[in-house]
Design a protein around this motif. Structure first.
Motif, PDB file in Angstrom:
ATOM      1  N   GLU A  28       0.818  -1.207   0.000  1.00  0.00           N
ATOM      2  CA  GLU A  28       0.000   0.000   0.000  1.00  0.00           C
ATOM      3  C   GLU A  28       0.851   1.255   0.000  1.00  0.00           C
ATOM      4  OE1 GLU A  28      -2.265   0.235   3.642  1.00  0.00           O
ATOM      5  OE2 GLU A  28      -0.480   0.147   4.872  1.00  0.00           O
ATOM      6  N   THR A  29       0.203   2.376  -0.379  1.00  0.00           N
ATOM      7  CA  THR A  29       0.864   3.678  -0.291  1.00  0.00           C
ATOM      8  C   THR A  29       0.805   4.226   1.128  1.00  0.00           C
ATOM      9  OG1 THR A  29      -1.195   4.833  -0.863  1.00  0.00           O
ATOM     10  CG2 THR A  29       0.362   4.365  -2.663  1.00  0.00           C
ATOM     11  N   GLY A  30      -0.238   3.862   1.869  1.00  0.00           N
ATOM     12  CA  GLY A  30      -0.567   4.547   3.117  1.00  0.00           C
ATOM     13  C   GLY A  30      -1.474   5.722   2.788  1.00  0.00           C
ATOM     14  N   TRP A  31      -2.224   6.160   3.777  1.00  0.00           N
ATOM     15  CA  TRP A  31      -3.161   7.267   3.569  1.00  0.00           C
ATOM     16  C   TRP A  31      -2.400   8.530   3.199  1.00  0.00           C
ATOM     17  CZ3 TRP A  31      -8.290   7.510   3.108  1.00  0.00           C
ATOM     18  CH2 TRP A  31      -9.010   6.361   3.452  1.00  0.00           C
ATOM     19  N   HIS A  32      -2.898   9.250   2.200  1.00  0.00           N
ATOM     20  CA  HIS A  32      -2.281  10.504   1.784  1.00  0.00           C
ATOM     21  C   HIS A  32      -3.302  11.378   1.063  1.00  0.00           C
ATOM     22  CE1 HIS A  32      -1.872   7.786  -1.668  1.00  0.00           C
ATOM     23  NE2 HIS A  32      -1.873   8.863  -2.436  1.00  0.00           N
ATOM     24  N   VAL A  33      -3.004  12.682   1.036  1.00  0.00           N
ATOM     25  CA  VAL A  33      -3.801  13.668   0.308  1.00  0.00           C
ATOM     26  C   VAL A  33      -2.910  14.245  -0.777  1.00  0.00           C
ATOM     27  CG1 VAL A  33      -5.061  15.846   0.441  1.00  0.00           C
ATOM     28  CG2 VAL A  33      -5.152  14.246   2.365  1.00  0.00           C
ATOM     29  N   HIS A  34      -3.411  14.273  -2.003  1.00  0.00           N
ATOM     30  CA  HIS A  34      -2.632  14.830  -3.115  1.00  0.00           C
ATOM     31  C   HIS A  34      -2.682  16.349  -3.061  1.00  0.00           C
ATOM     32  CE1 HIS A  34      -1.694  11.188  -5.462  1.00  0.00           C
ATOM     33  NE2 HIS A  34      -2.752  10.706  -4.828  1.00  0.00           N
ATOM     34  N   GLY A  35      -1.506  16.963  -2.951  1.00  0.00           N
ATOM     35  CA  GLY A  35      -1.403  18.411  -2.876  1.00  0.00           C
ATOM     36  C   GLY A  35      -1.360  19.092  -4.232  1.00  0.00           C
ATOM     37  N   MET A  36      -1.241  18.291  -5.304  1.00  0.00           N
ATOM     38  CA  MET A  36      -1.153  18.832  -6.661  1.00  0.00           C
ATOM     39  C   MET A  36      -2.032  18.003  -7.596  1.00  0.00           C
ATOM     40  SD  MET A  36       2.970  19.427  -7.003  1.00  0.00           S
ATOM     41  CE  MET A  36       3.610  18.298  -5.761  1.00  0.00           C
ATOM     42  N   ASP A  37      -2.435  18.610  -8.709  1.00  0.00           N
ATOM     43  CA  ASP A  37      -3.061  17.837  -9.774  1.00  0.00           C
ATOM     44  C   ASP A  37      -2.053  16.775 -10.215  1.00  0.00           C
ATOM     45  OD1 ASP A  37      -5.117  19.699  -9.602  1.00  0.00           O
ATOM     46  OD2 ASP A  37      -4.709  20.617 -11.551  1.00  0.00           O
ATOM     47  N   TYR A  38      -2.556  15.627 -10.682  1.00  0.00           N
ATOM     48  CA  TYR A  38      -1.625  14.567 -11.071  1.00  0.00           C
ATOM     49  C   TYR A  38      -2.201  13.684 -12.164  1.00  0.00           C
ATOM     50  CZ  TYR A  38      -4.349  11.394  -8.025  1.00  0.00           C
ATOM     51  OH  TYR A  38      -5.349  10.654  -7.439  1.00  0.00           O
ATOM     52  N   VAL A  39      -1.281  12.984 -12.848  1.00  0.00           N
ATOM     53  CA  VAL A  39      -1.605  12.018 -13.894  1.00  0.00           C
ATOM     54  C   VAL A  39      -0.901  10.722 -13.540  1.00  0.00           C
ATOM     55  CG1 VAL A  39      -1.377  11.446 -16.348  1.00  0.00           C
ATOM     56  CG2 VAL A  39      -1.770  13.825 -15.654  1.00  0.00           C
ATOM     57  N   ILE A  40      -1.617   9.614 -13.651  1.00  0.00           N
ATOM     58  CA  ILE A  40      -1.066   8.268 -13.429  1.00  0.00           C
ATOM     59  C   ILE A  40      -1.031   7.545 -14.773  1.00  0.00           C
ATOM     60  CG2 ILE A  40      -1.557   6.001 -12.395  1.00  0.00           C
ATOM     61  CD1 ILE A  40      -0.727   8.031 -10.343  1.00  0.00           C
ATOM     62  N   THR A  41       0.092   6.872 -15.069  1.00  0.00           N
ATOM     63  CA  THR A  41       0.182   5.981 -16.225  1.00  0.00           C
ATOM     64  C   THR A  41       0.575   4.601 -15.715  1.00  0.00           C
ATOM     65  OG1 THR A  41       0.808   7.780 -17.702  1.00  0.00           O
ATOM     66  CG2 THR A  41       1.274   5.537 -18.448  1.00  0.00           C
ATOM     67  N   VAL A  62      -6.860  -0.534 -13.665  1.00  0.00           N
ATOM     68  CA  VAL A  62      -6.258   0.405 -14.609  1.00  0.00           C
ATOM     69  C   VAL A  62      -5.356  -0.436 -15.510  1.00  0.00           C
ATOM     70  CG1 VAL A  62      -4.893   2.493 -14.895  1.00  0.00           C
ATOM     71  CG2 VAL A  62      -6.319   2.221 -12.848  1.00  0.00           C
ATOM     72  N   PRO A  63      -5.759  -0.684 -16.758  1.00  0.00           N
ATOM     73  CA  PRO A  63      -4.979  -1.542 -17.647  1.00  0.00           C
ATOM     74  C   PRO A  63      -3.605  -0.954 -17.977  1.00  0.00           C
ATOM     75  CG  PRO A  63      -7.222  -1.290 -18.467  1.00  0.00           C
ATOM     76  CD  PRO A  63      -7.031  -0.277 -17.375  1.00  0.00           C
ATOM     77  N   ALA A  64      -2.623  -1.807 -18.160  1.00  0.00           N
ATOM     78  CA  ALA A  64      -1.274  -1.379 -18.536  1.00  0.00           C
ATOM     79  C   ALA A  64      -1.343  -0.468 -19.754  1.00  0.00           C
ATOM     80  CB  ALA A  64      -0.409  -2.599 -18.837  1.00  0.00           C
ATOM     81  N   GLY A  65      -0.578   0.620 -19.708  1.00  0.00           N
ATOM     82  CA  GLY A  65      -0.510   1.541 -20.836  1.00  0.00           C
ATOM     83  C   GLY A  65      -1.570   2.616 -20.850  1.00  0.00           C
ATOM     84  N   THR A  66      -2.492   2.590 -19.888  1.00  0.00           N
ATOM     85  CA  THR A  66      -3.538   3.619 -19.843  1.00  0.00           C
ATOM     86  C   THR A  66      -3.222   4.640 -18.751  1.00  0.00           C
ATOM     87  OG1 THR A  66      -4.965   2.389 -18.330  1.00  0.00           O
ATOM     88  CG2 THR A  66      -5.278   2.007 -20.696  1.00  0.00           C
ATOM     89  N   SER A  67      -3.875   5.787 -18.852  1.00  0.00           N
ATOM     90  CA  SER A  67      -3.633   6.892 -17.923  1.00  0.00           C
ATOM     91  C   SER A  67      -4.953   7.448 -17.419  1.00  0.00           C
ATOM     92  CB  SER A  67      -2.870   8.026 -18.632  1.00  0.00           C
ATOM     93  OG  SER A  67      -1.632   7.598 -19.098  1.00  0.00           O
ATOM     94  N   TYR A  68      -4.870   8.126 -16.277  1.00  0.00           N
ATOM     95  CA  TYR A  68      -5.990   8.933 -15.800  1.00  0.00           C
ATOM     96  C   TYR A  68      -5.431  10.116 -15.044  1.00  0.00           C
ATOM     97  CZ  TYR A  68      -5.521   6.783 -11.125  1.00  0.00           C
ATOM     98  OH  TYR A  68      -5.054   6.363  -9.914  1.00  0.00           O
ATOM     99  N   ARG A  69      -6.264  11.137 -14.842  1.00  0.00           N
ATOM    100  CA  ARG A  69      -5.814  12.318 -14.105  1.00  0.00           C
ATOM    101  C   ARG A  69      -6.814  12.671 -13.012  1.00  0.00           C
ATOM    102  NH1 ARG A  69      -7.851  17.200 -14.363  1.00  0.00           N
ATOM    103  NH2 ARG A  69      -9.521  17.617 -15.819  1.00  0.00           N
ATOM    104  N   ARG A  70      -6.311  13.296 -11.988  1.00  0.00           N
ATOM    105  CA  ARG A  70      -7.143  13.748 -10.881  1.00  0.00           C
ATOM    106  C   ARG A  70      -6.653  15.131 -10.442  1.00  0.00           C
ATOM    107  NH1 ARG A  70      -9.528  10.028 -12.525  1.00  0.00           N
ATOM    108  NH2 ARG A  70     -10.145   8.118 -11.484  1.00  0.00           N
ATOM    109  N   GLU A  71      -7.527  15.848  -9.766  1.00  0.00           N
ATOM    110  CA  GLU A  71      -7.174  17.173  -9.259  1.00  0.00           C
ATOM    111  C   GLU A  71      -6.671  17.078  -7.830  1.00  0.00           C
ATOM    112  OE1 GLU A  71     -10.447  19.839  -9.950  1.00  0.00           O
ATOM    113  OE2 GLU A  71     -10.312  19.563 -12.119  1.00  0.00           O
TER     114      GLU A  71
END
Length: 94
Positions: A28-41, A62-71
């Motif tokens: 796991e990552t552990g609980w966290h809050v994203h302080g910036m907009d981000y993109v995951i691939t 999230v299939p290999a090779g795909t991306s998503y973004r969050r604020e």
């Protein structure tokens, strides 16, 4: 108790922070809050269990090779819910 994922910082400059995350099964990552907009691939198929505030949780593929973004402001704990290594690259936008 779950093992921690491995976070490897690749770039951190005035514009972006790029981090690779590698998760053994159950890590796991552990609980966290994203302080910036981000993109995951996704580098591998990512079978994620997302724990969210208020006791909610959901499974996401999230299939290999795909991306998503969050604020900025997303709060969660990301867990590898699969039985294989899970890896993705996160790009945070400064």
């Amino acid at each position: 108790m779950r093992p921690d994922c491995v976070a490897t910082e690749m770039i951190d400059d005035g514009r972006v922070r790029v981090t690779r995350f590698d998760f053994a099964p159950g890590a796991e990552t552990g609980w966290h809050v994203h302080g910036m907009d981000y993109v995951i691939t996704a580098l591998t198929d990512c079978h994620m269990l997302l724990e969210e505030p208020g006791g909610e949780s959901r499974q996401v593929l999230v299939p290999a090779g795909t991306s998503y973004r969050r604020e900025a402001g997303v709060e969660h704990n990301v867990i590898n819910d699969g039985d294989a290594l899970m890896s993705f690259v996160e790009v945070e936008l400064k």
